[in-house]
Design an enzyme around this catalytic site. Structure first.
Site, PDB file in Angstrom:
ATOM      1  N   ASP A  15     -19.357 -23.323   8.377  1.00 38.34           N
ATOM      2  CA  ASP A  15     -19.976 -24.739   7.944  1.00 38.34           C
ATOM      3  C   ASP A  15     -20.400 -25.335   9.223  1.00 38.34           C
ATOM      4  OD1 ASP A  15     -21.317 -26.756   6.915  1.00 38.34           O
ATOM      5  OD2 ASP A  15     -19.368 -27.496   5.741  1.00 38.34           O
ATOM      6  N   ASP A  26     -27.744 -29.470   8.232  1.00 36.74           N
ATOM      7  CA  ASP A  26     -28.321 -30.345   7.450  1.00 36.74           C
ATOM      8  C   ASP A  26     -27.685 -32.012   7.067  1.00 36.74           C
ATOM      9  OD1 ASP A  26     -26.072 -29.139   5.972  1.00 36.74           O
ATOM     10  OD2 ASP A  26     -26.586 -29.835   4.170  1.00 36.74           O
ATOM     11  N   CYS A  71       2.640 -20.665 -15.755  1.00 31.31           N
ATOM     12  CA  CYS A  71       1.903 -19.807 -14.647  1.00 31.31           C
ATOM     13  C   CYS A  71       2.946 -18.672 -14.736  1.00 31.31           C
ATOM     14  CB  CYS A  71       1.507 -20.386 -13.531  1.00 31.31           C
ATOM     15  SG  CYS A  71       0.707 -19.327 -12.353  1.00 31.31           S
ATOM     16  N   CYS A 100       2.167 -16.353 -11.891  1.00 31.12           N
ATOM     17  CA  CYS A 100       2.039 -15.811 -10.559  1.00 31.12           C
ATOM     18  C   CYS A 100       3.178 -15.542 -10.007  1.00 31.12           C
ATOM     19  CB  CYS A 100       1.035 -16.679  -9.655  1.00 31.12           C
ATOM     20  SG  CYS A 100       2.168 -18.060  -8.955  1.00 31.12           S
ATOM     21  N   CYS A 157       5.523 -18.521  -9.089  1.00 34.67           N
ATOM     22  CA  CYS A 157       5.856 -19.348 -10.371  1.00 34.67           C
ATOM     23  C   CYS A 157       7.013 -18.690 -11.304  1.00 34.67           C
ATOM     24  CB  CYS A 157       4.702 -19.760 -11.307  1.00 34.67           C
ATOM     25  SG  CYS A 157       3.681 -20.962 -10.519  1.00 34.67           S
TER      26      CYS A 157
END
Lengths: 542, 542
Positions: free
Chosen positions: A87, A122, A274, A276, A279
């Site tokens: 960016d 921009d 969750c 994952c 978790c």
């Protein structure tokens, strides 16, 4: 072309984006990396999480590390061998009003460090700005975009041309059209962050769709600052291909736990909803007792797992042709998200134009929000523009949808065929049997195996808005046709009198004969007799 | 009591169930263990997956292993130190018509092996059976249930009293009432499997709710054979506490991949939409190349991870008071699931009676499906039964809901207050200002901070069914009141003329004065003037 579209559904697509150093698959999330402080190392992002790309802020890197990234090259500097996007500091303009760098400097710097994907400097529009203020940002962004092409030296970097205008949709449209005339490889929609912070996902949907209309379909669209998994499905459905997320790390620092349906604060949790790797090995209570840094890393990793799983879920939905279903389900996480899907109705023609309308699997219909689906819009158009009833048809017999599909194979239709036999060949040829069915309207029985007329499931009982749509479509069908009269079998239990009333009105308007018979499962014989009499009467037979 | 309720929402609850050898937390899933062939060992179920309980079939164990489990004890035999539930062979009766065991034998066997939770040998009703056939199963189950209490010897086992009747709801009601007279510690709803296989979740909802009405609130309810995570939220919301799942393993054997929203076949997948430890380390393509046994274990583990995460998600939703939101979202996985939620409307009083209606957080309203929510039913009842407008109120001024809440603090209300000042104290005291708002109907402005009148979010634009509900509630409010007249500020853009028409009809019916003014953001001054004139006219003032 650096972008190749592999699969499509709605305005979403799975694509391959070829950058200078890597080829990545979209929809793609770029985790934001802050080289001074990051909870997950860039190497781990690639090796453990499989991240194919990341994004960093060239303005901040330039300020802090000056020449080092140029000397080492950005990939070595970040210890990362995937695609790196940078960016330009535009977000800092939005937040701080200005930046200590010129576009010329930041373009040269991004070329110097060797970004794969880079961004011009921009001017973001922001949220609560007047039309006049917004016009200035659009004009200045465009001026810089044009000037940029004289500044750039390298040809192997993909450059992003941001679209501004904020909630001023006319400006967004203008910005998109003008930016797309310039040879950018990627576009981005600027300043959605505040729109999302204000939960105005309906405005965001309008902004995205307005931008999409202006840019070439085959250029990828990046949505700046959209890092919450609850809105990935919406954004992808509307045509966004690329996302960046600082949120996974920022939320973690604030003790916030992301899910694809919303966010919890760790201190409000009793269970981790969750599976994952983080978790399943810990409880909220246990995590709360850990040192702050460990908590932060845990949450950052969990948050990222959730984001990446949601993107895989979305890609699988695109492959299955079920992106609408997935999106509609996800947007029931928050009323403001569902409001965005309701906006799609006013862009339904645009969606229908670019989305496949024939799929390998059936579709799920829940309520009138689904009326904007390309399959339904497509059917309506085809029926209006191309369909002709059989030439010998004089009377239209309208019967209600059956539970089993295809309709002509349902048990209820046996009775109708029996009725046709009772009428005899000559008369029955003059009767055109059609079904009125949610969510399509009129389905000529001879078409009912055409996709998706039998390949869909509808939540019962049907919602009133859908019933009204079916009634309107039925009336339109009658007005377009050249029948002498209509006989309607009404199923009061499911349809009340809505379709009946609309049919009657249409008949009155067109001066057609109209009869109706109430469906009655107890007295089938009588019901059939009544239909037969009505048909004979309308056909002028005894 | 062996069951203690810790938290409640809708008819769901988090509870502690104390068994002979372990205390477990509900809602709870019992993975089915087949000692002859199991993809995940019972030890791993506990240590890696944290399963607090499992279920096995005592009939099959008895046939295959005879005395060994009695000699070793069931816990040692299965190498598992959590709670073990045993089924009795009733399911085999459903499938094969009969079993080679008597109730006396299987009761003694379950006592002999030392189950924590055990089941009598009931007779499942099944799906496509006539009322007469169903009656036989209910009567015979009840006869056996009564006889059972003379057979049992041990007092430390929790016994399950199954409720039969299938889709014949009168029989389910009767079965529930009769079974609940017997001192079972747990009830179970029999034979839902075929109902679910036929996607008749609406029928299942009626069955569960009918059973729940018959049994004491404080006895846990087990739902036999419900092992798919897409319907856990529905079942828990309707009051089911215990589930068993052979599906996680059976699906795995057939190459099927569960998610909380549906099922994929492994060979149709390109992406794993999941972040469980299995899925983040493999791709569908890679898994397909693995040996069959390895694939099966992978899928069984994944399937179980998904089931357990969904139950944690549900428990967190109960803690948050957001079980409705979670359930409504989940049921958008399939129209047949959403149809089940639509059935709740006809049981709304029962839900309202047992569900908390004041919460620590606001609620999300999407469309008319949510009208069955306890908070909304509760408000309607309170307003009807207990609310009295201020005694000096002569004219009701009805204004549309504002975007900001509480309504009385919204910018639009400043204008109304300004209007009241223009009227002067004496007259303005005779005007009662109320808001008409989705999804409640009429909200007296003096109440608008009472939960949940300001603590909710509504998906915009409002769906027609909800608008109709608001219109009906508004008409009812007027009919109940003793106003002399009504002045309505109509917001055509959002409400069309539905509330206006209903108000006008109610006024006509009660012979009340009626005026309306169209909301107009361009001409605020004129609008206020028109309202003022109408109020003065109705109050007989100049």
């Amino acid at each position: 072309m650096s972008f190749e579209i592999k699969e499509k559904d709605l305005l979403g697509r799975i694509g391959k984006l070829k950058t200078r150093t890597a080829t990545v698959e979209t929809p793609l999330l770029f985790p934001v990396i802050n080289p001074s402080s990051q909870p997950i190392s860039s190497r781990r992002l690639k090796e453990t999480f499989g991240c194919q790309a990341l994004i960093t802020n060239s303005y901040i890197i330039k300020k802090r590390f000056k020449q080092t990234p140029i000397e080492q090259g950005l990939h070595k500097f970040l210890d990362y061998d995937g695609a790196i996007m940078t960016d330009s500091g535009a977000y800092q303009i939005l937040v701080y009003g200005e930046v200590e760098v010129t576009q010329k400097e930041i373009v040269a710097y991004q070329e110097g460090i060797g970004s794969d994907i880079a961004t011009i400097l921009d001017i973001p529009t922001g949220w609560k700005v007047t039309l006049e203020e917004a016009e200035v940002t659009v004009a200045e962004t465009l001026r810089r975009a044009k000037a940029f092409f004289d500044l750039k030296i390298r040809d192997d970097i993909l450059w992003v041309g941001p679209i501004q205008g904020g909630r001023h949709l006319d400006l967004v449209a203008q910005s998109a059209v003008e930016m797309s005339k310039l040879p950018f490889q990627i576009h981005a929609l600027g300043s959605p962050t505040e729109v999302m912070e204000n939960y105005r996902y309906d405005v965001l949907a309008d902004m995205i769709l307005t931008a999409k209309r202006g840019i070439p379909f085959e250029r990828p669209l990046h949505l700046f600052g959209a890092g919450h998994p609850s809105m990935f499905a919406l954004a992808v459905s509307l045509g966004c291909d690329l996302f960046d997320s600082a949120a996974y790390a920022l939320y973690a620092r604030e003790g916030r736990y992301m899910t694809e349906n919303g966010t919890w604060r760790l201190d409000q949790m009793d269970y981790f909803p969750c599976s994952c790797p983080q978790c399943v090995s810990e409880t909220p209570e246990g995590l709360q007792r850990k040192p702050a840094k460990e908590r932060e890393i845990f949450l950052a990793e969990h948050n990222l797992y959730v984001c990446l799983a949601e993107l895989r879920r979305i890609k699988q939905a695109i492959r299955d042709g079920r992106l609408w279903e997935h999106t509609e389900m996800r947007l029931h996480a928050h009323p403001a998200l569902l409001s965005a899907l309701k906006r799609v109705r006013s862009h339904e023609d645009f969606l229908e134009k670019f989305s496949p309308t024939v799929k390998s699997s059936g579709f799920f219909y829940f309520d009138a929000v689904g009326l904007a689906r390309p399959e339904i819009v497509h059917y309506r158009k085809r029926l209006t523009e191309r369909y002709m009833p059989p030439t010998e048809a004089k009377v239209l017999l309208l019967v209600p949808q059956t539970r089993n599909k295809p309709f002509h194979k349902a048990p209820e239709m046996k009775k109708i065929r029996q009725l046709m036999r009772m009428l005899g060949g000559e008369l029955s040829d003059q009767v055109h049997v059609c079904v009125y069915a949610a969510p399509f309207g009129v389905v000529p029985l001879e078409l009912d195996e055409v996709y998706p007329l039998s390949q869909h499931e509808v939540a019962m009982p049907i919602d009133i808005e859908t019933i009204r749509y079916v009634a309107e479509q039925t009336a339109e069908f009658i007005k377009r046709g050249s029948y002498q009269g209509i006989v309607l079998l009404n199923d009061k239990k499911l349809w009340n009198t809505t379709v009946k009333d609309a049919t009657q009105d249409a008949c009155r308007m067109c001066a057609l004969a109209f009869d109706f018979v109430e469906a009655n499962t107890d007295g089938t014989k009588e019901m059939l007799l009544n239909i037969e009499q009505a048909l004979r009467r309308q056909l002028g037979a005894k």
